[in-house]
Write an enzyme that holds these catalytic residues in place. Structure first.
Site, mmCIF file in Angstrom:
data_model
loop_
_atom_site.group_PDB
_atom_site.id
_atom_site.type_symbol
_atom_site.label_atom_id
_atom_site.label_comp_id
_atom_site.label_asym_id
_atom_site.label_seq_id
_atom_site.Cartn_x
_atom_site.Cartn_y
_atom_site.Cartn_z
ATOM 1 N N GLY A 1 -17.354 -10.247 -29.399
ATOM 2 C CA GLY A 1 -18.307 -11.102 -29.828
ATOM 3 C C GLY A 1 -18.645 -12.616 -29.069
ATOM 4 N N ASN B 1 -28.620 -1.180 -24.047
ATOM 5 C CA ASN B 1 -27.443 -2.131 -25.156
ATOM 6 C C ASN B 1 -27.838 -3.426 -25.207
ATOM 7 O OD1 ASN B 1 -25.973 0.394 -25.274
ATOM 8 N ND2 ASN B 1 -24.745 -0.268 -23.534
ATOM 9 N N TYR C 1 -29.798 -7.990 -28.718
ATOM 10 C CA TYR C 1 -30.615 -9.190 -28.834
ATOM 11 C C TYR C 1 -31.505 -9.003 -29.817
ATOM 12 C CZ TYR C 1 -29.401 -10.541 -23.805
ATOM 13 O OH TYR C 1 -28.835 -10.666 -22.687
#
Length: 163
Positions: free
Chosen positions: A99, A130, A135
């Site tokens: 994260g 990816n 995004y």
């Protein structure tokens, strides 16, 4: 700006070796290491001279810098406001999936809001599926009709000599 594992803060001169190392890792990942002509001294000057041309945030865990984001302000004529442009965001390979990339983007978005920016923008390579998915999951729109134009090296010198 911190979480239980990652502390995000503005870069300092002491972070230059770590940031530069990750810049090279990023270049290798993007298969562009042949384009790296920068060095640590140049990076230091860009970030910490009298009139810096860019800024950086770093994320560290366990006292080690594991991610960085290098950014600067651009300008939107349509909004008549500055924007925040993310040049590069990188998380070390061994630290992915925790994260940290999302935390860095959130920190940059917060900075853009604090600075009254009209936009927060960045580019992504079209083959990096990816990253594009990540995004878009964060709310970004990949602009399908826009392409980056670039003039460098001899072509830049030739263009500047026209007149």
């Amino acid at each position: 700006m911190s979480s239980s594992e990652l502390t995000i803060r503005p870069a300092t001169p002491a972070d230059i070796p770590a940031i530069f190392g990750m810049i090279f890792e990023l270049a290798v990942f993007e298969k562009l290491e042949h384009m790296v002509v920068a060095n640590e001294a140049m990076l230091h000057d860009s970030l910490f001279c009298d009139k810096p041309v860019c800024e950086a945030l770093v994320g560290e865990t366990g006292g080690e810098v594991v991610t960085f984001a290098l950014f600067f302000h651009n300008f939107s004529t349509f909004l008549c406001k500055k924007g925040l442009y993310l040049e590069d965001l990188y998380v070390q390979q061994s630290q992915r999936g925790k994260g940290y990339g999302k935390q860095m983007l959130v920190a940059l978005a917060q900075l853009a809001v604090e600075r009254d920016c009209g936009r927060f923008e960045w580019s992504v390579l079209d083959w990096n599926a990816n990253a594009i998915k990540f995004y878009e999951g964060m709310g970004a729109t990949v602009m399908p009709d826009w392409r980056i134009c670039r003039v460098t090296g001899d072509a830049l010198a030739q263009l500047s000599a026209q007149g």
